[in-house]
Design a protein around this motif. Structure first.
Motif, short mmCIF file in Angstrom:
data_model
loop_
_atom_site.label_atom_id
_atom_site.label_comp_id
_atom_site.label_asym_id
_atom_site.label_seq_id
_atom_site.Cartn_x
_atom_site.Cartn_y
_atom_site.Cartn_z
N PRO A 2 45.34 55.01 49.68
CA PRO A 2 44.19 55.50 48.90
C PRO A 2 43.35 56.48 49.70
O PRO A 2 43.27 56.40 50.94
N MET A 3 42.71 57.39 49.03
CA MET A 3 41.87 58.40 49.68
C MET A 3 40.53 58.45 48.95
O MET A 3 40.45 58.13 47.77
N PHE A 4 39.51 58.88 49.65
CA PHE A 4 38.23 59.09 48.98
C PHE A 4 38.30 60.40 48.22
O PHE A 4 38.38 61.48 48.83
N THR A 5 38.27 60.30 46.92
CA THR A 5 38.40 61.51 46.10
C THR A 5 37.21 62.46 46.25
O THR A 5 37.30 63.62 45.91
N HIS A 6 36.08 61.94 46.74
CA HIS A 6 34.88 62.76 46.84
C HIS A 6 34.77 63.49 48.18
O HIS A 6 33.77 64.14 48.44
N LEU A 7 35.80 63.36 49.03
CA LEU A 7 35.83 64.10 50.29
C LEU A 7 37.06 65.01 50.28
O LEU A 7 38.12 64.62 49.80
N ASP A 8 36.91 66.21 50.83
CA ASP A 8 38.09 67.06 50.95
C ASP A 8 38.86 66.71 52.23
O ASP A 8 38.51 65.75 52.94
N GLU A 9 39.89 67.46 52.53
CA GLU A 9 40.76 67.13 53.66
C GLU A 9 40.00 67.12 55.01
O GLU A 9 40.42 66.45 55.95
N MET B 43 37.47 52.23 56.13
CA MET B 43 37.68 53.65 55.83
C MET B 43 36.39 54.46 55.95
O MET B 43 36.39 55.60 56.40
N MET B 129 31.02 57.22 45.56
CA MET B 129 31.99 57.92 46.41
C MET B 129 33.22 57.05 46.73
O MET B 129 34.26 57.58 47.12
N VAL B 133 38.64 53.88 45.16
CA VAL B 133 39.48 52.98 45.96
C VAL B 133 39.07 51.51 45.82
O VAL B 133 39.82 50.62 46.22
#
Lengths: 163, 163, 163, 163, 163, 163
Positions: A2-9, B43, B129, B133
């Motif tokens: 899973p990734m935080f969708t509200h942060l970019d790479e 995370m 945010m 997840v």
């Protein structure tokens, strides 16, 4: 993973891009509780002023806050809610108020944050109006009970709400 | 017998009249918690982006919300805070974040609502945010820890905060 | 060594604590320019509608934005400006508008950000109203010209403004 | 002959009527620069706090301002942005920051003003946080780089941006 | 000869400079009426829901609007009201509601506009909530009844209010 | 029997649920009057500053207020107006100004409240700018003249407006 969708790479905050999402009917249901002295609750619910302005004021504050969610939560999309209801009831054991909010939208994003913001601000309004008689009140249990619509579909909390 | 200061004799909501109160230094300290999966906390705190924008965004959201308290809470007086700080830390047992806010004013009214609004909106921002997840997060323990100044003097919660 | 006053020792953003500062008279004077086609400027200043609503609208937008600075700039203190003036004039060489704002306060903080926000929003308003005829306009030279009052005293830019 | 679309035949300001326009995907990309002392830039980018809150705060301020454009710019239509991103980078020659914003909408109006407002407020936020160490900073080069969608189609500035 | 204080010598709008004015106690009292069908009034005042949310909602809307006056009225100074009360009563002849607002401030400017904004928004809220049963309602008689404090001293309307 | 759509079965305020309504083109036309001394009107309309900023400021204030209606009127839905126009004219008999607003939307709700809010705030702005020369002005006749679109179809007031 899973990734935080509200942060970019690079870890920078961004508003999630929903341009390509479908407009569909969405709904969210959230809850909060305000714990207080039994005497405070009695004064609100069954006191001298049976339909006094405390519950009405909290209800209005919650509805108005739902409309302003995107001004408060930095990465929330602005949206035009099609329905908002806020209810306040004494909880079964007489230890406080249960606040619930239901929000609806025909749009591209979920409305969980709007429902959560509504119950939070309604709860803060109860605190404000009663703090002179009971400064130790506590707001607790702010959580999503259910959401419908959108790509992630139907979700509900594992333990049910009181409402 | 205690009375709700925010209602008049007929039960109608009103802004409390503070015209005659002294301008003095006032301070409030409030707390909230966001309960989450340990993995979500890991995370946020110790993930790939050690100083990613989640905590910074929540901090800013809390500070900005403190300034807008009177727009959200119907009977709060508008006021010009002289200081606001919001901190977010992992709680000891790894089950979530502890959020604290400290607000100050040289004015006629207390700033409890400003500190409580700051922690509430910071907590909602964390939820927003991280919700993709961990949708089951819960915001809890929103309460005043301490207040200073004004006619009612020094007050602190009977159980201490973590901060 | 100079430090960023808006960050604490850990690098976290905070509102600077001005509780202990004296209330005193403060003033700021800022400037912006909108570069445009000479024909666009001619239409604004000397066109069919010599006192048409473009300059009036920009003036009003600048004044209203000054009052909302603390809602836009996260760490700015809310404050009650005692005076705001915004002026717009064609610049000498006919290449655009010079916008100036003067803000005053009897308070604990400087009002530079209010004056800078006023000229910025007035400039954006000119852009908005004229963009259909001149999309390549550029806003430039947003800077503080002078500030007075407060602990840091009198300051003025090394190159003077046009106003 | 070109006309100001935001004025009626008598010169009075009006919101342009877009009722009959198609809902389509629209996008805008804008830029601003903050000129500063090389030492200030070094402190922001490569200082003690490599990911300190200055850039994060400016990013958040820009995103939040984009959502409030219609409250600031009198004749802008309210709209529900589907995406907003703000980036800040040191410019090549070490003389300041380049700020860029990209906004998207599925709607009836362009989003140039939203992108321009985002970069302007992000730039003002940098100024605010750094003004105690470098009061002579200047915000410059606020301009549209590119727009897509809508009746006027694709447009890009004649000189490219840095981003 | 009287002059418009809100225009400068060239006719341009400006916020009046009150920097040099004394901080003193000020007060304003304003009134509005909502004319409606007797049946509509009966439903509000004496219907099934004797203390239903219509009057409470209007009261809250009026109080909240008073706090936002400076955001609505372009040249009004931002200020921190120390008291606001809004009352709604059926008028004697059964033809509508009489709405009154009383605002107080310890500050440099009068609060007439705050009281007038409060009654106006309370009246609009009544219209909104009742328009489905009585679209022809009319809001009338918005006027200042009395003001106290400040250089211009005590003023009251030549014909008295009903409240 | 008619019911208040903004109250639920228990009398509690709610936002009306429009989720299931069709998106269609809607329009509203509203009016207000500001009664004043003939000399005040003469100064506004035909004075030294024939196109001075009083009417322009009121026009802008009205347009901006229309966009913020849902922030002021607790149960109004947020919406994205596609058109707003505000006009101000001296009334025939020289006793004041007639203010009219026309709002349009392609959406799920009517825009009566937006048009009524626009004329109300424009009228308050005239009062604010002229109050130093004529404190006894009165705002009157705030009413809907016509509405189109939506399930309830075409409606117009039984007595016509002046505009």
């Amino acid at each position: 993973m899973p990734m935080f969708t509200h942060l970019d790479e690079s870890g920078a905050a961004r508003m999630v891009d929903v341009t390509g999402k479908d407009v569909s009917e969405r709904e969210a249901h959230a809850e909060a509780r305000v714990l207080m002295q039994p005497e405070t609750l009695r004064m609100i619910i069954a006191g001298e002023h049976p339909k006094g302005d405390i519950l009405a004021t909290a209800r209005i504050a919650g509805i108005m806050a739902a409309k302003r969610t995107h001004e408060l939560i930095p990465l929330c999309h602005a949206l035009n809610l099609t329905s908002t209801r806020v209810t306040l009831n004494g909880c079964e054991r007489g230890t406080g108020l249960v606040i619930e909010a239901r929000c609806k939208l025909a749009g591209r994003t979920g409305v969980e944050m709007e429902a959560l913001t509504a119950v939070s601000v309604a709860a803060l309004t109860v605190y404000d109006m009663c703090k002179a008689v009971d400064r130790g009140m506590e707001i607790t249990g702010i959580r999503l009970l259910e959401k419908k619509g959108g790509r992630s579909g139907h979700w509900h909390a594992t333990s049910p709400g009181d409402g």
